[in-house]
Design a protein around this motif. Structure first.
Motif, PDB file in Angstrom:
ATOM      1  N   UNK A 130       0.855  -1.194   0.000  1.00 24.76           N
ATOM      2  CA  UNK A 130       0.000   0.000   0.000  1.00 24.76           C
ATOM      3  C   UNK A 130       0.884   1.233   0.000  1.00 24.76           C
ATOM      4  N   UNK A 131       0.341   2.356  -0.445  1.00 27.14           N
ATOM      5  CA  UNK A 131       1.146   3.569  -0.515  1.00 27.14           C
ATOM      6  C   UNK A 131       0.485   4.713   0.233  1.00 27.14           C
ATOM      7  N   UNK A 132       1.331   5.610   0.707  1.00 25.90           N
ATOM      8  CA  UNK A 132       0.854   6.771   1.446  1.00 25.90           C
ATOM      9  C   UNK A 132       1.538   7.990   0.831  1.00 25.90           C
ATOM     10  N   UNK A 133       0.809   9.091   0.728  1.00 29.02           N
ATOM     11  CA  UNK A 133       1.407  10.296   0.169  1.00 29.02           C
ATOM     12  C   UNK A 133       1.693  11.275   1.300  1.00 29.02           C
ATOM     13  N   UNK A 134       2.906  11.796   1.291  1.00 28.62           N
ATOM     14  CA  UNK A 134       3.315  12.888   2.180  1.00 28.62           C
ATOM     15  C   UNK A 134       3.263  12.599   3.674  1.00 28.62           C
ATOM     16  N   UNK A 135       3.266  11.323   4.058  1.00 28.75           N
ATOM     17  CA  UNK A 135       3.420  11.017   5.474  1.00 28.75           C
ATOM     18  C   UNK A 135       4.010   9.623   5.624  1.00 28.75           C
ATOM     19  N   UNK A 136       5.150   9.566   6.272  1.00 29.00           N
ATOM     20  CA  UNK A 136       5.805   8.270   6.493  1.00 29.00           C
ATOM     21  C   UNK A 136       5.692   7.927   7.972  1.00 29.00           C
ATOM     22  N   UNK A 137       5.252   6.719   8.257  1.00 33.96           N
ATOM     23  CA  UNK A 137       5.201   6.254   9.645  1.00 33.96           C
ATOM     24  C   UNK A 137       6.278   5.202   9.843  1.00 33.96           C
ATOM     25  N   UNK A 138       6.986   5.302  10.954  1.00 30.32           N
ATOM     26  CA  UNK A 138       7.967   4.262  11.291  1.00 30.32           C
ATOM     27  C   UNK A 138       7.896   3.994  12.792  1.00 30.32           C
ATOM     28  N   UNK A 139       8.237   2.761  13.178  1.00 29.56           N
ATOM     29  CA  UNK A 139       8.263   2.463  14.609  1.00 29.56           C
ATOM     30  C   UNK A 139       9.549   2.976  15.256  1.00 29.56           C
ATOM     31  N   UNK A 140       9.437   3.459  16.483  1.00 33.62           N
ATOM     32  CA  UNK A 140      10.615   3.979  17.182  1.00 33.62           C
ATOM     33  C   UNK A 140      11.552   2.808  17.527  1.00 33.62           C
ATOM     34  N   UNK A 141      12.838   3.059  17.410  1.00 37.98           N
ATOM     35  CA  UNK A 141      13.828   2.040  17.783  1.00 37.98           C
ATOM     36  C   UNK A 141      14.008   0.935  16.768  1.00 37.98           C
ATOM     37  N   UNK A 142      13.346   1.032  15.617  1.00 37.27           N
ATOM     38  CA  UNK A 142      13.454  -0.017  14.603  1.00 37.27           C
ATOM     39  C   UNK A 142      14.374   0.449  13.475  1.00 37.27           C
ATOM     40  N   UNK A 143      15.136  -0.488  12.934  1.00 34.31           N
ATOM     41  CA  UNK A 143      15.976  -0.152  11.780  1.00 34.31           C
ATOM     42  C   UNK A 143      15.086  -0.172  10.529  1.00 34.31           C
ATOM     43  N   UNK A 144      15.027   0.947   9.856  1.00 32.86           N
ATOM     44  CA  UNK A 144      14.212   1.054   8.643  1.00 32.86           C
ATOM     45  C   UNK A 144      15.136   1.058   7.432  1.00 32.86           C
ATOM     46  N   UNK A 145      14.904   0.124   6.543  1.00 33.14           N
ATOM     47  CA  UNK A 145      15.647   0.098   5.282  1.00 33.14           C
ATOM     48  C   UNK A 145      14.789   0.825   4.253  1.00 33.14           C
ATOM     49  N   UNK A 146      15.370   1.813   3.573  1.00 26.69           N
ATOM     50  CA  UNK A 146      14.576   2.486   2.537  1.00 26.69           C
ATOM     51  C   UNK A 146      15.222   2.307   1.168  1.00 26.69           C
ATOM     52  N   UNK A 147      14.353   2.257   0.197  1.00 30.28           N
ATOM     53  CA  UNK A 147      14.783   2.208  -1.212  1.00 30.28           C
ATOM     54  C   UNK A 147      14.333   3.521  -1.811  1.00 30.28           C
ATOM     55  N   UNK A 148      15.272   4.352  -2.194  1.00 30.03           N
ATOM     56  CA  UNK A 148      14.921   5.700  -2.632  1.00 30.03           C
ATOM     57  C   UNK A 148      14.945   5.787  -4.154  1.00 30.03           C
ATOM     58  N   UNK A 149      13.830   6.211  -4.719  1.00 29.04           N
ATOM     59  CA  UNK A 149      13.747   6.350  -6.175  1.00 29.04           C
ATOM     60  C   UNK A 149      13.198   7.736  -6.519  1.00 29.04           C
ATOM     61  N   UNK A 150      13.369   8.140  -7.772  1.00 31.41           N
ATOM     62  CA  UNK A 150      12.811   9.410  -8.239  1.00 31.41           C
ATOM     63  C   UNK A 150      12.016   9.124  -9.502  1.00 31.41           C
ATOM     64  N   UNK A 151      10.833   9.717  -9.590  1.00 32.20           N
ATOM     65  CA  UNK A 151       9.950   9.411 -10.713  1.00 32.20           C
ATOM     66  C   UNK A 151      10.287  10.240 -11.950  1.00 32.20           C
ATOM     67  N   UNK A 152      10.741  11.507 -11.712  1.00 30.84           N
ATOM     68  CA  UNK A 152      10.884  12.398 -12.866  1.00 30.84           C
ATOM     69  C   UNK A 152      12.254  13.082 -12.943  1.00 30.84           C
ATOM     70  N   UNK A 153      12.574  13.865 -11.922  1.00 34.93           N
ATOM     71  CA  UNK A 153      13.850  14.603 -11.932  1.00 34.93           C
ATOM     72  C   UNK A 153      14.593  14.298 -10.633  1.00 34.93           C
ATOM     73  N   UNK A 154      15.764  14.915 -10.471  1.00 33.95           N
ATOM     74  CA  UNK A 154      16.509  14.743  -9.225  1.00 33.95           C
ATOM     75  C   UNK A 154      15.726  15.322  -8.050  1.00 33.95           C
ATOM     76  N   UNK A 155      15.672  14.583  -6.964  1.00 36.17           N
ATOM     77  CA  UNK A 155      15.169  15.101  -5.694  1.00 36.17           C
ATOM     78  C   UNK A 155      16.183  14.709  -4.634  1.00 36.17           C
ATOM     79  N   UNK A 156      15.973  15.179  -3.413  1.00 33.34           N
ATOM     80  CA  UNK A 156      16.862  14.762  -2.338  1.00 33.34           C
ATOM     81  C   UNK A 156      16.051  14.626  -1.061  1.00 33.34           C
ATOM     82  N   UNK A 157      16.097  13.424  -0.516  1.00 32.65           N
ATOM     83  CA  UNK A 157      15.353  13.141   0.711  1.00 32.65           C
ATOM     84  C   UNK A 157      16.119  13.703   1.893  1.00 32.65           C
ATOM     85  N   UNK A 158      15.518  14.674   2.566  1.00 34.84           N
ATOM     86  CA  UNK A 158      16.194  15.292   3.698  1.00 34.84           C
ATOM     87  C   UNK A 158      15.292  15.233   4.921  1.00 34.84           C
TER      88      UNK A 158
END
Ligand SMILES: [Cu+2]
Length: 234
Positions: A130-158
């Motif tokens: 499932x997908x969510x727009x503009x809000x990411x939820x993560x559990x505290x204390x958990x290691x989150x692995x992310x796969x970062x992609x860009x659909x159109x142009x360069x962006x930067x996850x900050x």
């Protein structure tokens, strides 16, 4: 001292990054003050004086060359010291991947962040995602692995509170990880000018305890299954 100027530190590696920031700021700051002081001193000491002609000093003796070479060597040494202190931090954050508790695909596009969750099977690109727009939820204390992609142009996850910044490049899937250590709501920003709506490309990161995270996952999965089941009502 400088730490209080920075945003709240909410990840396992935030303090190490802050330590590097302070370390580099002190070294570069000291050089800045010393070189500006020398500049002002020399400008006054050798200012134009009536009757004193300017001297041409060729750099053909070691003594004169030392004026340039010694600061160059000292700067190089400081540079290597910074490299040596920063390398283990870089290695830990960028070159190692601890076992992960959650997997999320983060996608930047003009102008929003989209977060794809793998659903109960833990595998992306399967039917229960499932997908969510503009809000990411993560559990505290958990290691989150992310796969970062860009659909159109360069962006930067900050995500300043996590001290995490990673470019998103079209055509590439870049992996990274973080462990959020404090519950709360933090900002996710795009740090790469990506067009007209760049400044509006903000999202929230919600770090919550396991119970709240589970409840959120259940609510999202329930909603999306219901939506998928009744496409005509959307
Ligand atoms: Cu962007």
């Amino acid at each position: 001292m400088f730490d209080s100027w920075l945003p709240e530190a909410a990840s396992s590696y935030a303090e190490k990054i802050d330590g590097l920031l302070v370390f580099i700021t002190v070294i570069v700051g000291a050089w800045f003050l010393a070189s500006e002081a020398l500049l002002v001193y020399l400008a006054l000491r050798y200012r134009r004086v009536e009757g004193r002609p300017a001297a041409y000093i060729p750099a053909n003796t070691l003594r004169v060359m030392a004026v340039v070479l010694v600061p160059c060597v000292v700067i190089l040494v400081f540079d290597l010291v910074i490299d040596a202190v920063a390398a283990p931090v870089w290695h830990e954050i960028k070159e190692t991947q601890p076992p992960h508790d959650a997997l999320i695909r983060v996608s930047g596009e003009q102008w929003a962040w989209r977060f794809f969750y793998p659903g109960p099977d833990g595998v992306l690109d399967s039917a229960d995602d499932f997908e969510v727009v503009n809000e990411m939820h993560v559990p505290v204390g958990a290691v989150v692995l992310f796969e970062l992609v860009a659909k159109d142009v360069l962006h930067s996850l900050w995500i300043p509170a996590l001290r995490l910044k990673q470019d998103a490049v079209p055509g590439r899937s870049i992996r990274g990880w973080f462990k959020a250590t404090r519950e709360g709501r933090y900002e996710i920003i795009c740090a790469e000018i990506c067009g007209f709506g760049h400044t509006l490309m903000k999202s929230g990161l919600v770090v919550e305890n396991q119970t709240a995270y589970r409840a959120w996952l259940d609510s999202q999965q329930g909603t999306q299954l219901a939506e998928a089941g009744h496409p005509g009502q959307r």
